[in-house]
Design a protein around this motif. Structure first.
Motif, short mmCIF file in Angstrom:
data_model
loop_
_atom_site.label_atom_id
_atom_site.label_comp_id
_atom_site.label_asym_id
_atom_site.label_seq_id
_atom_site.Cartn_x
_atom_site.Cartn_y
_atom_site.Cartn_z
N VAL A 19 0.25 -1.25 -0.24
CA VAL A 19 0.11 0.01 0.00
C VAL A 19 0.75 1.23 -0.17
O VAL A 19 1.75 1.69 0.73
N THR A 20 0.14 2.09 -0.80
CA THR A 20 1.32 3.57 -0.97
C THR A 20 0.65 5.13 0.07
O THR A 20 -0.55 4.94 -0.23
N LEU A 21 0.95 4.99 0.62
CA LEU A 21 0.31 6.26 1.52
C LEU A 21 1.08 8.06 0.02
O LEU A 21 2.61 7.98 0.76
N ILE A 51 16.96 15.70 -0.33
CA ILE A 51 17.20 16.73 -1.86
C ILE A 51 16.41 15.39 -2.64
O ILE A 51 16.27 14.27 -2.16
N VAL A 52 15.66 16.03 -3.38
CA VAL A 52 15.26 14.74 -4.46
C VAL A 52 16.44 14.17 -5.33
O VAL A 52 17.91 14.34 -4.98
N ASN A 53 15.61 13.16 -5.11
CA ASN A 53 16.49 12.14 -5.92
C ASN A 53 17.22 11.46 -4.75
O ASN A 53 18.17 10.86 -5.61
N ASP A 54 17.26 11.46 -3.55
CA ASP A 54 17.37 11.24 -2.43
C ASP A 54 17.08 10.90 -1.11
O ASP A 54 16.45 11.77 -0.69
N PHE A 55 17.49 9.76 -0.28
CA PHE A 55 16.74 9.35 0.77
C PHE A 55 17.36 8.35 1.64
O PHE A 55 18.32 7.73 0.86
N GLN A 56 17.12 8.39 2.85
CA GLN A 56 18.24 7.41 3.56
C GLN A 56 16.81 6.91 4.71
O GLN A 56 16.01 7.36 5.25
N SER A 65 9.73 0.96 1.64
CA SER A 65 9.90 2.13 1.27
C SER A 65 9.95 3.28 0.41
O SER A 65 7.96 4.00 0.62
N VAL A 66 10.34 4.35 0.01
CA VAL A 66 10.36 6.13 -0.58
C VAL A 66 11.24 5.63 -1.94
O VAL A 66 11.68 5.12 -2.39
N SER A 67 10.24 7.01 -2.55
CA SER A 67 10.61 7.26 -3.46
C SER A 67 10.92 9.03 -3.08
O SER A 67 9.69 9.43 -2.91
N THR A 77 5.62 3.46 0.87
CA THR A 77 4.75 1.98 -0.10
C THR A 77 5.75 1.29 1.57
O THR A 77 6.50 1.42 2.24
N VAL A 78 4.40 0.74 2.01
CA VAL A 78 4.25 -0.54 3.31
C VAL A 78 3.98 -1.90 2.35
O VAL A 78 3.40 -1.55 1.31
N THR A 79 4.94 -2.08 1.81
CA THR A 79 5.17 -3.91 1.28
C THR A 79 4.66 -4.81 2.27
O THR A 79 4.87 -4.79 3.42
#
Lengths: 114, 117
Positions: A19-21, A51-56, A65-67, A77-79
């Motif tokens: 599911v995606t929040l 920053i855009v296109n970067d996540f930790q 997971s994220v984007s 996204t909750v997998t």
């Protein structure tokens, strides 16, 4: 008015489904964050993006997971790998990363998985 | 290890009473920031105050006041003449300059305040 929009407010899913929040901000903030809140547990950091296109990964990233393809958006996204997904999820943003500014929070999404 | 400790899980007071919410933090950084947030029943967290580690001056904002003491690693929050609208969960949080998680906040577990008429 500027702010953070989380949708939907309530979300129900069956076990085993991803599911995606959604989280959108129009504050022109660079940094965005996802927190999870469980009763009596406070808020725990799942993922953050400075920053855009970067996540930790945060403290409890497993099963999530994220984007960050756009500055305004940071979907989570909750997998199906997340063992206990039922919780209240809060998205936040801040001016960061160079300044320590207060986090601005959305209204949250309450996810129930059965 | 918990970096922010809010020992009071729940507090109940009668309207017009003063109430203090305790917050104790732990950090090795010399530069850090402390925050208080309010979470009403609607769920959204509302920012109340931010203090940096170099400014120990206490602050007052209307009925709210904050006492920052580095010697005891505490950042306590007092509501004077409490009102029913003050009923909420209050979170204390810490941000460390040298943290490897950007400027994400470490939150305490919160104190639930109930103010009754």
């Amino acid at each position: 008015d500027g702010g953070i929009t989380q949708s939907p407010k309530y979300l129900f899913r069956k076990e085993g489904q991803n599911v995606t929040l959604s989280c959108e901000q129009n504050l022109n903030h660079d940094a965005m964050y996802w927190y999870r809140q469980d009763p009596g547990q406070g808020l725990r950091l799942i993922y953050y993006s400075q920053i855009v296109n970067d996540f930790q990964k945060g403290d409890i990233a497993e099963g999530y997971s994220v984007s960050r393809e756009k500055k305004e958006s940071f979907p989570l996204t909750v997998t199906s790998a997340q063992k206990n997904p039922t919780a209240f999820y809060l998205c936040a943003s801040s001016m960061g990363p160079n300044g320590v500014s207060p986090l601005h929070f959305g209204n949250g999404t309450r996810l129930t998985v059965t | 290890a918990q970096k922010v400790t809010q020992a009071q899980t729940e507090i109940s007071v009668v309207e017009k009473e003063d109430v203090t919410l305790d917050c104790v933090y732990e950090t090795r950084d010399t530069t850090y920031y402390l925050f208080w947030y309010k979470q009403p029943p609607s769920g959204e967290l509302v920012f109340l105050i931010r203090r940096n580690s170099f400014d120990e001056q206490n602050e007052i904002s209307g009925r709210y006041s904050w006492n920052f003491q580095k010697s005891t690693s505490s950042f306590n929050f007092t509501i004077t003449a409490s009102q029913v609208v003050d009923s909420a969960v209050y979170f204390c949080a810490l941000s460390e300059a040298n943290s490897n998680s950007g400027y994400a906040l470490n939150f305490g577990k919160g104190t639930s305040l109930l103010v009754t008429p």
